[in-house]
Motif scaffolding. Structure first.
Motif, PDB file in Angstrom:
ATOM      1  N   ARG A  25     -13.247   8.318  -4.258  1.00 46.70           N
ATOM      2  CA  ARG A  25     -13.031   9.658  -4.801  1.00 46.70           C
ATOM      3  C   ARG A  25     -11.544  10.027  -4.815  1.00 46.70           C
ATOM      4  O   ARG A  25     -11.052  10.635  -5.762  1.00 46.70           O
ATOM      5  CB  ARG A  25     -13.814  10.674  -3.964  1.00 46.70           C
ATOM      6  CG  ARG A  25     -13.620  12.127  -4.362  1.00 46.70           C
ATOM      7  CD  ARG A  25     -14.042  13.080  -3.268  1.00 46.70           C
ATOM      8  NE  ARG A  25     -13.212  12.898  -2.091  1.00 46.70           N
ATOM      9  CZ  ARG A  25     -13.627  13.122  -0.843  1.00 46.70           C
ATOM     10  NH1 ARG A  25     -14.845  13.528  -0.596  1.00 46.70           N
ATOM     11  NH2 ARG A  25     -12.801  12.937   0.170  1.00 46.70           N
ATOM     12  N   ASP A  26     -10.827   9.654  -3.765  1.00 46.47           N
ATOM     13  CA  ASP A  26      -9.443  10.095  -3.585  1.00 46.47           C
ATOM     14  C   ASP A  26      -8.392   9.112  -4.096  1.00 46.47           C
ATOM     15  O   ASP A  26      -7.195   9.390  -3.999  1.00 46.47           O
ATOM     16  CB  ASP A  26      -9.179  10.362  -2.095  1.00 46.47           C
ATOM     17  CG  ASP A  26     -10.062  11.471  -1.551  1.00 46.47           C
ATOM     18  OD1 ASP A  26     -10.560  12.298  -2.331  1.00 46.47           O
ATOM     19  OD2 ASP A  26     -10.274  11.496  -0.315  1.00 46.47           O
ATOM     20  N   GLN A  85      -7.699  16.374   3.064  1.00 43.19           N
ATOM     21  CA  GLN A  85      -6.406  16.914   2.661  1.00 43.19           C
ATOM     22  C   GLN A  85      -6.347  17.280   1.176  1.00 43.19           C
ATOM     23  O   GLN A  85      -5.757  18.297   0.804  1.00 43.19           O
ATOM     24  CB  GLN A  85      -5.277  15.949   3.015  1.00 43.19           C
ATOM     25  CG  GLN A  85      -5.289  14.648   2.236  1.00 43.19           C
ATOM     26  CD  GLN A  85      -4.190  13.714   2.661  1.00 43.19           C
ATOM     27  OE1 GLN A  85      -3.047  14.133   2.867  1.00 43.19           O
ATOM     28  NE2 GLN A  85      -4.522  12.435   2.800  1.00 43.19           N
ATOM     29  N   TYR A  86      -6.974  16.515   0.323  1.00 42.10           N
ATOM     30  CA  TYR A  86      -6.895  16.785  -1.119  1.00 42.10           C
ATOM     31  C   TYR A  86      -7.679  18.046  -1.484  1.00 42.10           C
ATOM     32  O   TYR A  86      -7.241  18.838  -2.322  1.00 42.10           O
ATOM     33  CB  TYR A  86      -7.376  15.566  -1.912  1.00 42.10           C
ATOM     34  CG  TYR A  86      -6.598  14.334  -1.514  1.00 42.10           C
ATOM     35  CD1 TYR A  86      -5.256  14.209  -1.853  1.00 42.10           C
ATOM     36  CD2 TYR A  86      -7.189  13.336  -0.761  1.00 42.10           C
ATOM     37  CE1 TYR A  86      -4.520  13.096  -1.462  1.00 42.10           C
ATOM     38  CE2 TYR A  86      -6.465  12.219  -0.366  1.00 42.10           C
ATOM     39  CZ  TYR A  86      -5.131  12.106  -0.718  1.00 42.10           C
ATOM     40  OH  TYR A  86      -4.408  11.014  -0.321  1.00 42.10           O
ATOM     41  N   TYR A  87      -8.805  18.225  -0.851  1.00 43.62           N
ATOM     42  CA  TYR A  87      -9.585  19.449  -1.012  1.00 43.62           C
ATOM     43  C   TYR A  87      -8.734  20.648  -0.578  1.00 43.62           C
ATOM     44  O   TYR A  87      -8.651  21.658  -1.286  1.00 43.62           O
ATOM     45  CB  TYR A  87     -10.855  19.326  -0.174  1.00 43.62           C
ATOM     46  CG  TYR A  87     -11.695  20.566  -0.069  1.00 43.62           C
ATOM     47  CD1 TYR A  87     -12.315  21.122  -1.185  1.00 43.62           C
ATOM     48  CD2 TYR A  87     -11.883  21.184   1.168  1.00 43.62           C
ATOM     49  CE1 TYR A  87     -13.099  22.260  -1.072  1.00 43.62           C
ATOM     50  CE2 TYR A  87     -12.674  22.318   1.283  1.00 43.62           C
ATOM     51  CZ  TYR A  87     -13.266  22.850   0.163  1.00 43.62           C
ATOM     52  OH  TYR A  87     -14.038  23.973   0.276  1.00 43.62           O
ATOM     53  N   GLY A  88      -8.092  20.531   0.578  1.00 44.59           N
ATOM     54  CA  GLY A  88      -7.268  21.617   1.101  1.00 44.59           C
ATOM     55  C   GLY A  88      -6.063  21.915   0.237  1.00 44.59           C
ATOM     56  O   GLY A  88      -5.721  23.082   0.015  1.00 44.59           O
ATOM     57  N   MET A  89      -5.404  20.877  -0.257  1.00 45.70           N
ATOM     58  CA  MET A  89      -4.247  21.113  -1.125  1.00 45.70           C
ATOM     59  C   MET A  89      -4.666  21.769  -2.437  1.00 45.70           C
ATOM     60  O   MET A  89      -3.948  22.614  -2.970  1.00 45.70           O
ATOM     61  CB  MET A  89      -3.497  19.809  -1.384  1.00 45.70           C
ATOM     62  CG  MET A  89      -2.717  19.330  -0.179  1.00 45.70           C
ATOM     63  SD  MET A  89      -1.583  17.964  -0.544  1.00 45.70           S
ATOM     64  CE  MET A  89      -2.674  16.740  -1.232  1.00 45.70           C
ATOM     65  N   GLY A  90      -5.849  21.402  -2.943  1.00 42.28           N
ATOM     66  CA  GLY A  90      -6.347  22.048  -4.159  1.00 42.28           C
ATOM     67  C   GLY A  90      -6.562  23.537  -3.960  1.00 42.28           C
ATOM     68  O   GLY A  90      -6.253  24.350  -4.842  1.00 42.28           O
ATOM     69  N   LEU A  91      -7.079  23.905  -2.798  1.00 44.17           N
ATOM     70  CA  LEU A  91      -7.269  25.331  -2.506  1.00 44.17           C
ATOM     71  C   LEU A  91      -5.934  26.035  -2.275  1.00 44.17           C
ATOM     72  O   LEU A  91      -5.743  27.176  -2.706  1.00 44.17           O
ATOM     73  CB  LEU A  91      -8.195  25.490  -1.303  1.00 44.17           C
ATOM     74  CG  LEU A  91      -9.651  25.128  -1.613  1.00 44.17           C
ATOM     75  CD1 LEU A  91     -10.447  24.978  -0.326  1.00 44.17           C
ATOM     76  CD2 LEU A  91     -10.278  26.163  -2.521  1.00 44.17           C
ATOM     77  N   ALA A  92      -4.998  25.362  -1.619  1.00 47.43           N
ATOM     78  CA  ALA A  92      -3.670  25.960  -1.413  1.00 47.43           C
ATOM     79  C   ALA A  92      -2.964  26.167  -2.750  1.00 47.43           C
ATOM     80  O   ALA A  92      -2.307  27.191  -2.969  1.00 47.43           O
ATOM     81  CB  ALA A  92      -2.839  25.082  -0.489  1.00 47.43           C
TER      82      ALA A  92
END
Length: 134
Positions: A25-26, A85-92
């Motif tokens: 996925r990443d 981390q990628y999920y979190g950066m997308g939300l940030a």
């Protein structure tokens, strides 16, 4: 075969499959993106291996930020802050602060509620450092 061996085999199989899926996925996603400020590997508890967190902050939004405090999935046996981390950066990137921890996992840390104690420590750390990270 002992129950502990069977349990460890099941956990290892789950972890291997989940990691393979997560890595697929990443694949190719960037570790940093221009819209997000990262603070990595901040220690929130006594265990330097497991008690660390990352903070992702939006660069184009004025503080204070609406904040998502992550407690990742994985049934208390799988997952790390790197996995999410990628999920979190997308939300940030979309205007949220995202707090992303590691915590001890079972069955290596089978003294329940070690994992929940880590989450409790993590939440107190966030409260204690909220002003510092806006």
């Amino acid at each position: 075969m002992k129950i502990n061996e069977k349990l460890m085999q099941a956990v290892t199989k789950f972890r291997t499959g989940a990691k393979k899926s997560d890595d697929k996925r990443d694949a190719g996603l960037p570790h940093n993106i221009p819209e997000v400020e990262r603070f990595d590997n901040l220690q929130y508890g006594q265990d330097s291996k497991w008690n660390s967190l990352d903070i992702y902050l939006p660069k184009k939004v004025d503080p204070p930020f609406p904040t998502i405090i992550n407690v990742h999935g994985g049934g208390w046996v799988y997952g790390t802050k790197e996995t999410y981390q990628y999920y979190g950066m997308g939300l940030a990137k979309r205007g949220f602060a995202f707090i992303n921890p590691n915590y001890r996992l079972a069955p290596e840390h089978a003294e329940f509620p070690d994992e929940l104690n880590d989450v409790d420590t993590y939440l107190h750390w966030i409260d204690d450092h909220a002003d510092e990270y806006r």
